[in-house]
Motif scaffolding. Structure first.
Motif, mmCIF file in Angstrom:
data_model
loop_
_atom_site.group_PDB
_atom_site.id
_atom_site.type_symbol
_atom_site.label_atom_id
_atom_site.label_comp_id
_atom_site.label_asym_id
_atom_site.label_seq_id
_atom_site.Cartn_x
_atom_site.Cartn_y
_atom_site.Cartn_z
ATOM 1 N N THR A 81 -1.318 5.030 11.812
ATOM 2 C CA THR A 81 -2.426 5.951 12.092
ATOM 3 C C THR A 81 -2.356 7.180 11.195
ATOM 4 O OG1 THR A 81 -2.508 5.239 14.407
ATOM 5 C CG2 THR A 81 -3.539 7.344 13.871
ATOM 6 N N LEU A 82 -1.151 7.722 11.027
ATOM 7 C CA LEU A 82 -0.975 8.888 10.167
ATOM 8 C C LEU A 82 -1.345 8.576 8.717
ATOM 9 C CD1 LEU A 82 2.413 10.269 11.534
ATOM 10 C CD2 LEU A 82 0.126 11.201 11.939
ATOM 11 N N THR A 83 -1.040 7.348 8.293
ATOM 12 C CA THR A 83 -1.379 6.942 6.925
ATOM 13 C C THR A 83 -2.885 6.781 6.766
ATOM 14 O OG1 THR A 83 0.733 5.785 6.711
ATOM 15 C CG2 THR A 83 -0.990 5.203 5.147
ATOM 16 N N GLN A 84 -3.529 6.153 7.736
ATOM 17 C CA GLN A 84 -4.971 5.937 7.666
ATOM 18 C C GLN A 84 -5.743 7.251 7.658
ATOM 19 O OE1 GLN A 84 -5.890 3.326 10.941
ATOM 20 N NE2 GLN A 84 -5.222 1.484 9.855
ATOM 21 N N ARG A 85 -5.200 8.249 8.329
ATOM 22 C CA ARG A 85 -5.859 9.556 8.382
ATOM 23 C C ARG A 85 -5.447 10.456 7.218
ATOM 24 N NH1 ARG A 85 -5.632 11.117 14.881
ATOM 25 N NH2 ARG A 85 -6.872 9.323 15.599
ATOM 26 N N ASN A 86 -4.679 9.890 6.300
ATOM 27 C CA ASN A 86 -4.234 10.614 5.100
ATOM 28 C C ASN A 86 -3.402 11.858 5.427
ATOM 29 O OD1 ASN A 86 -5.507 8.832 3.242
ATOM 30 N ND2 ASN A 86 -7.468 9.840 3.674
ATOM 31 N N ILE A 87 -2.703 11.812 6.551
ATOM 32 C CA ILE A 87 -1.816 12.914 6.924
ATOM 33 C C ILE A 87 -0.515 12.807 6.139
ATOM 34 C CG2 ILE A 87 -0.521 13.973 8.816
ATOM 35 C CD1 ILE A 87 -2.754 13.064 10.690
ATOM 36 N N ILE A 88 -0.030 11.583 5.949
ATOM 37 C CA ILE A 88 1.142 11.348 5.103
ATOM 38 C C ILE A 88 0.828 10.196 4.162
ATOM 39 C CG2 ILE A 88 2.823 12.203 6.786
ATOM 40 C CD1 ILE A 88 3.437 9.357 7.541
ATOM 41 N N GLN A 89 1.518 10.166 3.035
ATOM 42 C CA GLN A 89 1.292 9.113 2.058
ATOM 43 C C GLN A 89 1.878 7.791 2.536
ATOM 44 O OE1 GLN A 89 3.006 10.546 -1.590
ATOM 45 N NE2 GLN A 89 1.273 11.908 -2.027
ATOM 46 N N GLN A 90 1.310 6.703 2.035
ATOM 47 C CA GLN A 90 1.734 5.374 2.470
ATOM 48 C C GLN A 90 3.195 5.104 2.125
ATOM 49 O OE1 GLN A 90 2.368 2.356 0.561
ATOM 50 N NE2 GLN A 90 2.579 1.093 2.403
ATOM 51 N N LYS A 91 3.634 5.514 0.928
ATOM 52 C CA LYS A 91 5.021 5.279 0.522
ATOM 53 C C LYS A 91 6.001 6.044 1.402
ATOM 54 C CE LYS A 91 4.059 4.262 -4.344
ATOM 55 N NZ LYS A 91 4.286 4.675 -5.759
ATOM 56 N N PHE A 92 5.638 7.287 1.730
ATOM 57 C CA PHE A 92 6.490 8.097 2.589
ATOM 58 C C PHE A 92 6.524 7.511 3.997
ATOM 59 C CE2 PHE A 92 7.169 12.179 5.033
ATOM 60 C CZ PHE A 92 8.516 12.273 4.717
ATOM 61 N N SER A 93 5.372 7.048 4.467
ATOM 62 C CA SER A 93 5.294 6.420 5.785
ATOM 63 C C SER A 93 6.172 5.176 5.852
ATOM 64 C CB SER A 93 3.840 6.041 6.087
ATOM 65 O OG SER A 93 3.751 5.280 7.276
ATOM 66 N N ARG A 94 6.119 4.381 4.805
ATOM 67 C CA ARG A 94 6.925 3.149 4.779
ATOM 68 C C ARG A 94 8.412 3.454 4.857
ATOM 69 N NH1 ARG A 94 9.449 0.472 0.761
ATOM 70 N NH2 ARG A 94 8.625 1.909 -0.815
ATOM 71 N N LYS A 95 8.862 4.494 4.152
ATOM 72 C CA LYS A 95 10.276 4.837 4.164
ATOM 73 C C LYS A 95 10.706 5.428 5.502
ATOM 74 C CE LYS A 95 12.195 3.176 0.722
ATOM 75 N NZ LYS A 95 13.274 2.181 0.941
ATOM 76 N N LEU A 96 9.828 6.193 6.115
ATOM 77 C CA LEU A 96 10.162 6.735 7.435
ATOM 78 C C LEU A 96 10.295 5.620 8.463
ATOM 79 C CD1 LEU A 96 7.962 9.976 7.623
ATOM 80 C CD2 LEU A 96 10.431 9.791 7.276
ATOM 81 N N VAL A 97 9.431 4.622 8.372
ATOM 82 C CA VAL A 97 9.556 3.456 9.256
ATOM 83 C C VAL A 97 10.870 2.733 8.976
ATOM 84 C CG1 VAL A 97 8.594 1.181 9.802
ATOM 85 C CG2 VAL A 97 7.075 3.160 9.570
#
Length: 294
Positions: A81-97
């Motif tokens: 959801t955070l990625t879709q709303r452009n709150i965080i970048q997709q690459k950063f989101s992937r690493k946090l997961v």
């Protein structure tokens, strides 16, 4: 109702084989002989062992598995959801997961019962994720949220590489080592914390490259060593504080520093196109930790 039994401790001069927290290493696959001198003895002359009712343990572990699985789905959904709303970048989101999934899975182990089968209930969580990766990676289904959350380029076939190795390591550490061994704890900490943070720091501050691998940076490798070490020690303390094993901390810190250095060296090698870091880093850490704590 649990049955409480009082078990005598072995004499420190006896020839009894070592077991973490004065009990025999319970992995159904491995029984390493660990040096007694590296273990802090319990302060009392007896321990209390709870023998859970089989039916109650099954219900408890099933409920724990459902709770952990719900948390895992919520974690991925939140970052999607955070990625879709452009709150965080997709690459950063992937690493946090990548970082949080493994740590939260490992941190959840104490909520499972003391039964022998508890490890298998815990492994259901990554096993379900493994099936999702295979189904979507082979394009039998298409979960856009899953693909965006855990792949680099958004291609379904990527699910069968690094992400698949990741969940396989989670399963191995849970089933083989579980809570009674530092080996699985260190392996997951190096894979999730060390390797995950190395990628984040390398992308942000990685202008100075390693001479033998221009895809890796000094900032990433230093972060790998520091955070792999700190997170390993932190998780070891977490399980030690809950009584799963007691360690000689000075000796342990030395061994974990060596394992962190070795894992960092492996992560820095130019083998990304051949062997995924989600496989090489935890396997090398696993072997080194097993030999170090033997």
């Amino acid at each position: 109702m649990a049955i409480i039994t009082i078990l005598p401790l072995p004499s420190p001069h006896s020839n009894a084989s070592f077991s973490l927290l004065n009990r025999r290493f319970s992995s159904p696959f491995l029984s390493p002989a660990v040096n007694l001198r590296r273990i802090t003895p319990l302060p009392c002359g007896f321990r209390v062992a709870a023998v859970p009712d089989a039916g109650a343990a099954v219900l408890h572990d099933a409920g724990a598995a459902v709770a952990v699985m719900t948390g895992a789905y919520a974690l991925v959904a939140t970052f999607d959801t955070l990625t879709q709303r452009n709150i965080i970048q997709q690459k950063f989101s992937r690493k946090l997961v990548h970082i949080l999934s493994g740590f939260l899975f490992m941190a959840s182990w104490p909520i499972f019962s003391t039964s022998t089968e508890a490890r298998y209930f815990a492994s259901i969580v990554p096993l379900v994720n493994l099936s999702r990766l295979v189904v979507n990676g082979l394009s039998y289904a298409k979960d856009e949220g899953l693909i965006k959350s855990v792949t680099r380029e958004g291609k379904p076939e990527e699910l069968l590489k690094g992400p698949l190795c990741y969940v396989l390591i989670l399963i191995i550490c849970a089933v083989v080592f579980w809570r009674e061994s530092p080996v699985g704890v260190i392996s997951l900490a190096m894979m999730c914390g060390g390797d995950g943070i190395a990628d984040i720091m390398g992308r942000r501050f990685g202008n100075l490259k390693i001479p033998y691998n221009q895809q890796k940076s000094w900032a990433g490798s230093i972060s790998m060593f520091v955070f792999g070490f700190l997170m390993s020690i932190g998780m070891l303390y977490y399980f030690s504080a809950r009584g799963y094993f007691q360690l000689d901390w000075i000796w342990t810190i030395e061994r974990v520093a060596f394992i962190s250095l070795l894992a960092t060296a492996v992560e820095s090698l130019p083998t990304t196109g051949i062997v995924d870091d989600n496989l090489s880093v935890p396997l090398v850490s696993m072997i080194a930790a097993y030999l170090s704590f033997q």
